[in-house]
Motif scaffolding. Structure first.
Motif, PDB file in Angstrom:
ATOM      1  N   PRO A 181       0.811  -1.231   0.000  1.00 15.27           N
ATOM      2  CA  PRO A 181       0.000   0.000   0.000  1.00 15.27           C
ATOM      3  C   PRO A 181       0.842   1.277   0.000  1.00 15.27           C
ATOM      4  O   PRO A 181       0.552   2.212  -0.758  1.00 15.27           O
ATOM      5  CB  PRO A 181      -0.839  -0.150   1.271  1.00 15.27           C
ATOM      6  N   ILE A 185       0.825   4.045  -3.065  1.00 12.51           N
ATOM      7  CA  ILE A 185       0.578   5.491  -2.927  1.00 12.51           C
ATOM      8  C   ILE A 185       1.719   6.272  -3.582  1.00 12.51           C
ATOM      9  O   ILE A 185       1.494   7.209  -4.353  1.00 12.51           O
ATOM     10  CB  ILE A 185       0.421   5.864  -1.431  1.00 12.51           C
ATOM     11  N   VAL A 204      -6.841   0.430  -8.479  1.00 16.05           N
ATOM     12  CA  VAL A 204      -6.018  -0.194  -7.443  1.00 16.05           C
ATOM     13  C   VAL A 204      -6.911  -1.058  -6.555  1.00 16.05           C
ATOM     14  O   VAL A 204      -8.024  -0.657  -6.202  1.00 16.05           O
ATOM     15  CB  VAL A 204      -5.266   0.872  -6.607  1.00 16.05           C
ATOM     16  N   GLY A 205      -6.496  -2.249  -6.302  1.00 21.46           N
ATOM     17  CA  GLY A 205      -7.021  -3.024  -5.173  1.00 21.46           C
ATOM     18  C   GLY A 205      -8.208  -3.949  -5.355  1.00 21.46           C
ATOM     19  O   GLY A 205      -8.314  -4.917  -4.612  1.00 21.46           O
ATOM     20  N   ASP A 228       0.195 -11.226   0.088  1.00 18.35           N
ATOM     21  CA  ASP A 228      -0.862 -10.839   1.027  1.00 18.35           C
ATOM     22  C   ASP A 228      -0.751  -9.383   1.475  1.00 18.35           C
ATOM     23  O   ASP A 228      -1.746  -8.779   1.857  1.00 18.35           O
ATOM     24  CB  ASP A 228      -0.808 -11.736   2.276  1.00 18.35           C
ATOM     25  N   ASP A 229       0.468  -8.858   1.464  1.00 20.04           N
ATOM     26  CA  ASP A 229       0.641  -7.471   1.926  1.00 20.04           C
ATOM     27  C   ASP A 229       0.718  -6.500   0.739  1.00 20.04           C
ATOM     28  O   ASP A 229       1.227  -5.391   0.877  1.00 20.04           O
ATOM     29  CB  ASP A 229       1.901  -7.339   2.792  1.00 20.04           C
ATOM     30  N   GLU A 230       0.195  -6.907  -0.394  1.00 21.15           N
ATOM     31  CA  GLU A 230       0.271  -6.068  -1.600  1.00 21.15           C
ATOM     32  C   GLU A 230      -1.104  -5.855  -2.217  1.00 21.15           C
ATOM     33  O   GLU A 230      -2.010  -6.663  -2.046  1.00 21.15           O
ATOM     34  CB  GLU A 230       1.185  -6.735  -2.644  1.00 21.15           C
ATOM     35  N   LEU A 231      -1.185  -4.778  -2.978  1.00 23.32           N
ATOM     36  CA  LEU A 231      -2.379  -4.488  -3.776  1.00 23.32           C
ATOM     37  C   LEU A 231      -1.985  -4.594  -5.252  1.00 23.32           C
ATOM     38  O   LEU A 231      -0.900  -4.141  -5.639  1.00 23.32           O
ATOM     39  CB  LEU A 231      -2.862  -3.055  -3.522  1.00 23.32           C
TER      40      LEU A 231
END
Lengths: 274, 274
Positions: A181, A185, A204-205, A228-231
């Motif tokens: 995230p 940004i 995004v997402g 898992d910790d990414e978009l």
């Protein structure tokens, strides 16, 4: 650099293809027939769409209405194979490593030189590509997985429709890069500075909202893992014009072969608006 | 407008609290004792942190190390209750609608005037607040659900730690606004222009990564729904200094009461960097 040149010192090139002209001459001579990624770092590379004049104005209006997937960075006069704003010594017919020639929406030739197909009524459009903004992302330290794993960026024919103009319409192709995230940004901020090479992301997402059911199954390019910790971050892609050409089935067209771009004399940094 | 003024025409104010000074005088007289949201539209509102001089330099360094949650937009000389850069006729002791007075990390007074608590060694910090960037978001047509439903923005004490400086440390508080992916991208672009009022978001899309297990259970403010086609977008929040003050338990401090800001003479548009 300027003063070094004035003083007559000599900076040897790290490879034969560090300058835009050396890459173009390599294509022209047939020495380069594959992807241009990594060649002449710092310089703008472009996609190609060539259409008969009869269709060209409509296509220009289509690009104008769809600037994110189809940012025109240069175009030729009708019949001319020169685009002086992108390079003095530049020949549209020979300076890409590879071309596809289309008739009625079908590829009739996959070649490294389109001189024999050139006509007096053709207009060439050079369209900005993501290499420019990827360079900016890498320079800011953002990791790009497809580059780390040495594959082509995954691309998806999304459910987002381009704004139709005349005979041109179709779905927008988007390239996807997984980012944390915080990096997503930052990537939005960085690519916003490059409107002429697709600019800020389109999405995004939540890929299902743009018709992407499975991010591991791209329509073009190779899949990359979204951790898992990414978009998943999606940018409008210069493959869109090709996709639209396919959908619109013009009687004649020429495009670059995938990954085989024109290397221009323009620097990527020139494209930054801020 | 300038020419209208020159021509002697008269523009009546829409309410009594359209100008910053009218709001400050309303607070000073006791006529205003509640939230300042919506008052003097177009003008910067600020959070308050007042500390003894002995702590103030350390707090300033803390703010400097944590500019996103703690953007200092003005500060007083030691002992002074004036901040001329934010308004000529401005009195820190009276011009907020409400204050909390803290002793050893606990609230000892909830009042509309801190004149009786003022000391010669106090330093006032006015800290930028999200009202400024929310105005920019609304002007661009982005919907903000907490405003639509008339509630306070949901805020979360996240697992993200502020950079500690001296006696000040603690978790970053973030405010959350649900936005569609396209609007989230636009909001990142817009708020990037306002670095002195929290700037770009800290996080988007994966709240568990910042220690937010349930977006419907904020630590402060009211919950707002995050719909299936939306991402939760998190901005650093000016409540962070209060949270840090609580954690750090200074022997004396004054803050504004939640929602009860100082209305300054600075225009929101002055804060935009681009």
């Amino acid at each position: 650099m300027a003063s070094a040149i004035k003083q007559g010192s000599f900076q040897p090139s790290l490879s034969s293809y560090q300058t835009p002209l050396s890459v173009r001459l390599g294509c022209r001579s047939g020495a380069i027939t594959g992807p241009t990624a990594g060649m002449a770092p710092g310089y703008v590379q472009g996609n190609l769409a060539v259409l008969p004049q009869e269709l060209a104005n409509e296509f220009l209006r289509f690009c104008h209405a769809n600037p994110k997937p189809c940012p025109v960075i240069g175009m030729s006069e009708p019949g001319s194979f020169k685009v002086p704003t992108l390079g003095e010594d530049l020949d549209i017919r020979t300076d890409f490593p590879g071309y596809l020639v289309w008739k009625d929406g079908k590829v009739i030739a996959d070649t490294t030189d389109v001189s024999e197909f050139w006509r007096d009524d053709l207009v060439a459009f050079v369209i900005g590509c993501s290499h420019s903004f990827e360079e900016a992302l890498l320079q800011e330290g953002l990791p790009l997985r497809h580059i780390d794993q040495g594959t082509k960026v995954p691309m998806f024919r999304t459910s987002v429709r381009c704004t139709p103009v005349g005979r041109f319409s179709g779905r927008m192709v988007m390239s996807m890069r997984p980012l944390t995230p915080a990096n997503a940004i930052r990537a939005i901020q960085i690519t916003t500075r490059f409107p002429s090479v697709h600019g800020a992301p389109m999405h995004v997402g939540l890929p299902e909202l743009i018709g992407v059911a499975d991010v591991m199954k791209p329509d073009f390019g190779a899949p990359v893992e979204v951790r898992d910790d990414e978009l998943p971050v999606f940018w409008a892609c210069g493959v869109t014009p090709q996709s639209v050409l396919m959908d619109s089935k013009p009687d004649f067209a020429i495009t670059h072969a995938p990954g085989c771009m024109l290397v221009t004399d323009k620097r990527n940094t020139e494209l930054a608006i801020l």
